[in-house]
Write an enzyme that holds these catalytic residues in place. Structure first.
Site, PDB file in Angstrom:
ATOM      1  N   CYS A   1      35.577  10.390   0.392  1.00 36.46           N
ATOM      2  CA  CYS A   1      34.203  10.264   1.190  1.00 36.46           C
ATOM      3  C   CYS A   1      34.512  10.249   2.602  1.00 36.46           C
ATOM      4  O   CYS A   1      35.178  11.039   3.253  1.00 36.46           O
ATOM      5  CB  CYS A   1      33.457   9.320   0.700  1.00 36.46           C
ATOM      6  SG  CYS A   1      31.691   9.717   1.059  1.00 36.46           S
TER       7      CYS A   1
ATOM      8  N   HIS B   1      33.037   9.943  -4.378  1.00 41.39           N
ATOM      9  CA  HIS B   1      33.651   8.773  -4.920  1.00 41.39           C
ATOM     10  C   HIS B   1      33.772   8.750  -6.281  1.00 41.39           C
ATOM     11  O   HIS B   1      32.831   8.718  -7.296  1.00 41.39           O
ATOM     12  CB  HIS B   1      32.800   7.427  -4.616  1.00 41.39           C
ATOM     13  CG  HIS B   1      32.497   7.162  -3.347  1.00 41.39           C
ATOM     14  ND1 HIS B   1      33.287   6.064  -2.711  1.00 41.39           N
ATOM     15  CD2 HIS B   1      31.788   7.338  -2.382  1.00 41.39           C
ATOM     16  CE1 HIS B   1      32.920   5.990  -1.266  1.00 41.39           C
ATOM     17  NE2 HIS B   1      31.930   6.782  -1.209  1.00 41.39           N
TER      18      HIS B   1
ATOM     19  N   GLU C   1      35.504   6.327  -8.153  1.00 45.25           N
ATOM     20  CA  GLU C   1      35.600   4.797  -8.543  1.00 45.25           C
ATOM     21  C   GLU C   1      34.121   4.307  -8.975  1.00 45.25           C
ATOM     22  O   GLU C   1      34.195   3.781 -10.033  1.00 45.25           O
ATOM     23  CB  GLU C   1      36.040   4.029  -7.688  1.00 45.25           C
ATOM     24  CG  GLU C   1      35.334   3.568  -6.416  1.00 45.25           C
ATOM     25  CD  GLU C   1      34.985   4.585  -5.299  1.00 45.25           C
ATOM     26  OE1 GLU C   1      35.675   5.563  -5.531  1.00 45.25           O
ATOM     27  OE2 GLU C   1      34.420   4.164  -4.602  1.00 45.25           O
TER      28      GLU C   1
HETATM   29  N1  GLN Z   1      28.543   9.685   5.634  1.00 44.50           N
HETATM   30  C1  GLN Z   1      29.530   8.720   5.870  1.00 44.50           C
HETATM   31  C2  GLN Z   1      30.688   9.100   7.032  1.00 44.50           C
HETATM   32  O1  GLN Z   1      30.277   9.749   7.764  1.00 44.50           O
HETATM   33  C3  GLN Z   1      30.411   8.702   4.387  1.00 44.50           C
HETATM   34  C4  GLN Z   1      30.045   8.034   3.445  1.00 44.50           C
HETATM   35  C5  GLN Z   1      30.764   7.220   2.333  1.00 44.50           C
HETATM   36  O2  GLN Z   1      31.868   7.124   2.596  1.00 44.50           O
HETATM   37  N2  GLN Z   1      30.232   7.005   1.144  1.00 44.50           N
HETATM   38  O3  GLN Z   1      31.432   8.037   7.325  1.00 44.50           O
END
Ligand code: GLN
Length: 148
Positions: free
Chosen positions: A37, A131, A133
């Site tokens: 992410c 994610h 996890e």
């Molecule tokens: N949208 C977030 C960002 O730009 C990332 C979201 C996340 O890590 N769950 O950092």
């Protein structure tokens, strides 16, 4: 995505890396990495609309932050994995997830049902837009440990 959109986690990663001068050291870090992410945002070579902070530029991809929308557009879905010839279906949680807009010289390791790329690998660096996890999946963490 408007330019005032708060980036969330990746912005904080970048701020902390800059504030504590950890960015350059992390750039030299050549051991295996799993970025999920916000992690894949930091690893991407290009971020649509730019990025007001630090980037490791380890994956030849272009990502767009928060590209599925706001928190209420977060979702869970099946992810179809092909990793070093091994196939699996894992459940992924996409939480204000980034989207991979362009794939360069990387191996695609994970896709959604419609073929959208959600995971890539380049050498010993793995990046996922979701994610694993949160849904209890250990597939990619096991792969990371095997790379070490
Ligand atoms: N949208 C977030 C960002 O730009 C990332 C979201 C996340 O890590 N769950 O950092």
């Amino acid at each position: 995505m408007p330019s005032y959109c708060p980036g969330g986690e990746s912005t904080h990663f970048a701020r902390i890396l800059t504030k504590y001068e950890l960015g350059e050291a992390l750039k030299d870090f050549k051991k295996p990495i799993l970025g999920t992410c916000a992690g894949i945002i930091l690893l991407a070579k290009e971020i649509e609309g730019g990025f007001p902070g630090f980037s490791l530029e380890r994956l030849d991809i272009t990502v767009s932050r928060n590209a599925y929308g706001r928190q209420r557009e977060s979702f869970e879905d099946d992810v179809f994995v092909e990793f070093d010839g091994e196939r699996a279906v894992v459940r992924g949680a996409f939480i204000r997830a980034p989207r991979i807009m362009k794939v360069g010289k990387v191996d695609v390791v994970a896709k959604l049902r419609d073929g959208e790329v959600v995971g890539v690998k380049s050498g010993n660096v793995i990046g996922l837009t979701f994610h694993p996890e949160i849904t209890g999946e250990t597939f990619f963490h096991e792969k990371l440990l095997k790379l070490i």
